[in-house]
Design a protein around this motif. Sequence first.
Motif, PDB file in Angstrom:
ATOM      1  N   ASP A  91      22.360  93.881  28.127  1.00 31.18           N
ATOM      2  CA  ASP A  91      21.531  93.835  29.328  1.00 31.18           C
ATOM      3  C   ASP A  91      20.182  93.163  29.085  1.00 31.18           C
ATOM      4  OD1 ASP A  91      20.256  95.861  27.904  1.00 31.18           O
ATOM      5  OD2 ASP A  91      20.386  97.337  29.512  1.00 31.18           O
ATOM      6  N   ALA A  92      19.862  92.823  27.834  1.00 35.30           N
ATOM      7  CA  ALA A  92      18.647  92.058  27.527  1.00 35.30           C
ATOM      8  C   ALA A  92      18.905  90.550  27.572  1.00 35.30           C
ATOM      9  CB  ALA A  92      18.113  92.445  26.152  1.00 35.30           C
ATOM     10  N   VAL A  93      20.168  90.156  27.684  1.00 33.95           N
ATOM     11  CA  VAL A  93      20.544  88.745  27.694  1.00 33.95           C
ATOM     12  C   VAL A  93      20.301  88.159  29.085  1.00 33.95           C
ATOM     13  CG1 VAL A  93      22.452  87.109  27.406  1.00 33.95           C
ATOM     14  CG2 VAL A  93      22.205  89.052  25.841  1.00 33.95           C
ATOM     15  N   VAL A  94      19.547  87.069  29.114  1.00 29.26           N
ATOM     16  CA  VAL A  94      19.202  86.401  30.369  1.00 29.26           C
ATOM     17  C   VAL A  94      20.221  85.317  30.708  1.00 29.26           C
ATOM     18  CG1 VAL A  94      17.433  84.973  31.481  1.00 29.26           C
ATOM     19  CG2 VAL A  94      16.762  86.910  30.047  1.00 29.26           C
ATOM     20  N   SER A  95      20.671  84.583  29.686  1.00 23.65           N
ATOM     21  CA  SER A  95      21.671  83.535  29.912  1.00 23.65           C
ATOM     22  C   SER A  95      22.389  83.213  28.614  1.00 23.65           C
ATOM     23  CB  SER A  95      21.027  82.255  30.469  1.00 23.65           C
ATOM     24  OG  SER A  95      20.191  81.661  29.495  1.00 23.65           O
ATOM     25  N   VAL A  96      23.581  82.667  28.773  1.00 24.29           N
ATOM     26  CA  VAL A  96      24.384  82.174  27.647  1.00 24.29           C
ATOM     27  C   VAL A  96      24.908  80.819  28.074  1.00 24.29           C
ATOM     28  CG1 VAL A  96      26.373  82.552  26.158  1.00 24.29           C
ATOM     29  CG2 VAL A  96      25.059  84.521  26.997  1.00 24.29           C
ATOM     30  N   LYS A  97      24.550  79.787  27.312  1.00 19.72           N
ATOM     31  CA  LYS A  97      24.945  78.429  27.669  1.00 19.72           C
ATOM     32  C   LYS A  97      25.560  77.731  26.460  1.00 19.72           C
ATOM     33  CE  LYS A  97      21.272  78.146  31.055  1.00 19.72           C
ATOM     34  NZ  LYS A  97      19.982  77.576  31.387  1.00 19.72           N
ATOM     35  N   ALA A  98      26.535  76.884  26.729  1.00 19.34           N
ATOM     36  CA  ALA A  98      27.124  76.080  25.662  1.00 19.34           C
ATOM     37  C   ALA A  98      26.032  75.205  25.048  1.00 19.34           C
ATOM     38  CB  ALA A  98      28.251  75.223  26.216  1.00 19.34           C
ATOM     39  N   LEU A  99      26.092  75.042  23.745  1.00 17.68           N
ATOM     40  CA  LEU A  99      25.147  74.183  23.020  1.00 17.68           C
ATOM     41  C   LEU A  99      25.915  72.951  22.567  1.00 17.68           C
ATOM     42  CD1 LEU A  99      22.305  73.830  21.955  1.00 17.68           C
ATOM     43  CD2 LEU A  99      22.948  75.151  19.950  1.00 17.68           C
ATOM     44  N   PRO A 100      25.895  71.905  23.385  1.00 17.70           N
ATOM     45  CA  PRO A 100      26.744  70.741  23.106  1.00 17.70           C
ATOM     46  C   PRO A 100      26.215  69.885  21.956  1.00 17.70           C
ATOM     47  CG  PRO A 100      25.412  70.336  25.054  1.00 17.70           C
ATOM     48  CD  PRO A 100      25.122  71.751  24.619  1.00 17.70           C
ATOM     49  N   PRO A 101      27.144  69.186  21.300  1.00 15.24           N
ATOM     50  CA  PRO A 101      26.723  68.255  20.246  1.00 15.24           C
ATOM     51  C   PRO A 101      26.045  67.031  20.860  1.00 15.24           C
ATOM     52  CG  PRO A 101      29.081  68.100  20.604  1.00 15.24           C
ATOM     53  CD  PRO A 101      28.587  69.215  21.473  1.00 15.24           C
ATOM     54  N   ARG A 102      25.165  66.463  20.102  1.00 14.22           N
ATOM     55  CA  ARG A 102      24.493  65.223  20.496  1.00 14.22           C
ATOM     56  C   ARG A 102      25.196  64.078  19.770  1.00 14.22           C
ATOM     57  NH1 ARG A 102      18.676  65.541  18.828  1.00 14.22           N
ATOM     58  NH2 ARG A 102      18.769  67.238  20.301  1.00 14.22           N
ATOM     59  N   PRO A 103      25.465  62.962  20.453  1.00 15.06           N
ATOM     60  CA  PRO A 103      26.064  61.815  19.767  1.00 15.06           C
ATOM     61  C   PRO A 103      25.204  61.435  18.563  1.00 15.06           C
ATOM     62  CG  PRO A 103      25.991  61.422  22.133  1.00 15.06           C
ATOM     63  CD  PRO A 103      25.211  62.684  21.869  1.00 15.06           C
ATOM     64  N   GLY A 104      25.828  61.272  17.431  1.00 15.75           N
ATOM     65  CA  GLY A 104      25.095  60.907  16.226  1.00 15.75           C
ATOM     66  C   GLY A 104      24.616  62.103  15.415  1.00 15.75           C
ATOM     67  N   GLY A 105      24.897  63.320  15.897  1.00 13.78           N
ATOM     68  CA  GLY A 105      24.533  64.512  15.133  1.00 13.78           C
ATOM     69  C   GLY A 105      23.544  65.404  15.845  1.00 13.78           C
ATOM     70  N   GLY A 106      23.484  66.619  15.407  1.00 18.89           N
ATOM     71  CA  GLY A 106      22.595  67.595  16.007  1.00 18.89           C
ATOM     72  C   GLY A 106      23.165  68.151  17.301  1.00 18.89           C
ATOM     73  N   HIS A 107      22.329  68.871  18.027  1.00 16.79           N
ATOM     74  CA  HIS A 107      22.745  69.523  19.262  1.00 16.79           C
ATOM     75  C   HIS A 107      21.796  69.153  20.389  1.00 16.79           C
ATOM     76  CE1 HIS A 107      24.552  71.929  16.049  1.00 16.79           C
ATOM     77  NE2 HIS A 107      25.545  72.048  16.907  1.00 16.79           N
ATOM     78  N   ASP A 108      22.337  69.131  21.585  1.00 11.26           N
ATOM     79  CA  ASP A 108      21.559  68.727  22.761  1.00 11.26           C
ATOM     80  C   ASP A 108      20.977  69.958  23.450  1.00 11.26           C
ATOM     81  OD1 ASP A 108      20.460  67.586  24.973  1.00 11.26           O
ATOM     82  OD2 ASP A 108      22.322  66.704  25.720  1.00 11.26           O
ATOM     83  N   PHE A 109      19.682  70.147  23.282  1.00 11.59           N
ATOM     84  CA  PHE A 109      18.981  71.282  23.874  1.00 11.59           C
ATOM     85  C   PHE A 109      18.374  70.949  25.239  1.00 11.59           C
ATOM     86  CE2 PHE A 109      19.280  72.742  19.570  1.00 11.59           C
ATOM     87  CZ  PHE A 109      19.248  74.133  19.640  1.00 11.59           C
ATOM     88  N   SER A 110      18.669  69.774  25.775  1.00 10.43           N
ATOM     89  CA  SER A 110      18.085  69.344  27.047  1.00 10.43           C
ATOM     90  C   SER A 110      18.273  70.394  28.131  1.00 10.43           C
ATOM     91  CB  SER A 110      18.703  68.027  27.526  1.00 10.43           C
ATOM     92  OG  SER A 110      18.519  67.031  26.574  1.00 10.43           O
ATOM     93  N   GLY A 111      17.172  70.869  28.682  1.00 12.17           N
ATOM     94  CA  GLY A 111      17.215  71.840  29.762  1.00 12.17           C
ATOM     95  C   GLY A 111      17.631  73.233  29.389  1.00 12.17           C
ATOM     96  N   LEU A 112      17.813  73.523  28.096  1.00 16.91           N
ATOM     97  CA  LEU A 112      18.290  74.834  27.684  1.00 16.91           C
ATOM     98  C   LEU A 112      17.180  75.792  27.275  1.00 16.91           C
ATOM     99  CD1 LEU A 112      21.421  73.880  25.541  1.00 16.91           C
ATOM    100  CD2 LEU A 112      21.325  74.570  27.941  1.00 16.91           C
ATOM    101  N   LEU A 113      16.030  75.268  26.900  1.00 17.79           N
ATOM    102  CA  LEU A 113      14.956  76.113  26.379  1.00 17.79           C
ATOM    103  C   LEU A 113      13.826  76.247  27.373  1.00 17.79           C
ATOM    104  CD1 LEU A 113      14.777  74.618  22.788  1.00 17.79           C
ATOM    105  CD2 LEU A 113      15.813  76.786  23.438  1.00 17.79           C
ATOM    106  N   GLU A 114      13.343  77.452  27.522  1.00 13.35           N
ATOM    107  CA  GLU A 114      12.178  77.699  28.360  1.00 13.35           C
ATOM    108  C   GLU A 114      10.981  77.825  27.427  1.00 13.35           C
ATOM    109  OE1 GLU A 114      10.527  81.384  30.812  1.00 13.35           O
ATOM    110  OE2 GLU A 114      12.420  80.599  31.588  1.00 13.35           O
ATOM    111  N   LYS A 115      10.164  76.792  27.407  1.00 13.70           N
ATOM    112  CA  LYS A 115       9.010  76.812  26.523  1.00 13.70           C
ATOM    113  C   LYS A 115       7.823  77.403  27.259  1.00 13.70           C
ATOM    114  CE  LYS A 115      10.792  73.269  23.621  1.00 13.70           C
ATOM    115  NZ  LYS A 115      10.625  72.117  22.826  1.00 13.70           N
ATOM    116  N   PRO A 116       7.044  78.236  26.568  1.00 16.44           N
ATOM    117  CA  PRO A 116       5.903  78.866  27.234  1.00 16.44           C
ATOM    118  C   PRO A 116       4.883  77.833  27.695  1.00 16.44           C
ATOM    119  CG  PRO A 116       6.097  79.580  24.926  1.00 16.44           C
ATOM    120  CD  PRO A 116       7.191  78.598  25.183  1.00 16.44           C
ATOM    121  N   VAL A 117       4.266  78.125  28.819  1.00 21.76           N
ATOM    122  CA  VAL A 117       3.203  77.264  29.332  1.00 21.76           C
ATOM    123  C   VAL A 117       1.920  77.616  28.591  1.00 21.76           C
ATOM    124  CG1 VAL A 117       1.874  76.662  31.377  1.00 21.76           C
ATOM    125  CG2 VAL A 117       4.305  77.205  31.580  1.00 21.76           C
ATOM    126  N   ARG A 118       1.243  76.614  28.082  1.00 19.62           N
ATOM    127  CA  ARG A 118       0.003  76.865  27.326  1.00 19.62           C
ATOM    128  C   ARG A 118      -1.170  76.276  28.063  1.00 19.62           C
ATOM    129  NH1 ARG A 118       1.625  79.077  22.482  1.00 19.62           N
ATOM    130  NH2 ARG A 118       3.672  78.431  21.874  1.00 19.62           N
TER     131      ARG A 118
END
Length: 118
Positions: A91-118
Amino acid sequence: MELIYKIAPAALWRQAQDRGRFDGAPVDLEDGFIHFSTAEQAEETALKHFGGRFDLVLIAVDAKRLGDGLRFEPSRGGALFPHLYAPLPLDAVVSVKALPPRPGGGHDFSGLLEKPVR
């Protein structure tokens, strides 16, 4: 709401949903706590610990709902990482999203992270 993130294999997360709680991945069980990352740390965590894995989910968790079991402790280069010394209640989980691979390596975090406003 302050979000922290857990990267996990999708199959492991499905097992947690069936059980009604997440006790952690094998590395978490070995270390005695569940490893999380902040939004700023998640991509580096994926590169360091999940390179070449494409069966992953990114689990966003409301840190304020974890209580006293959550501690921010020094890790990589002294950075403070969130560690949960208890099972993760679903019940503490807000969302669960697939973490897709990025072409050429790594993972595509586009739109997946909510970064704090500073």
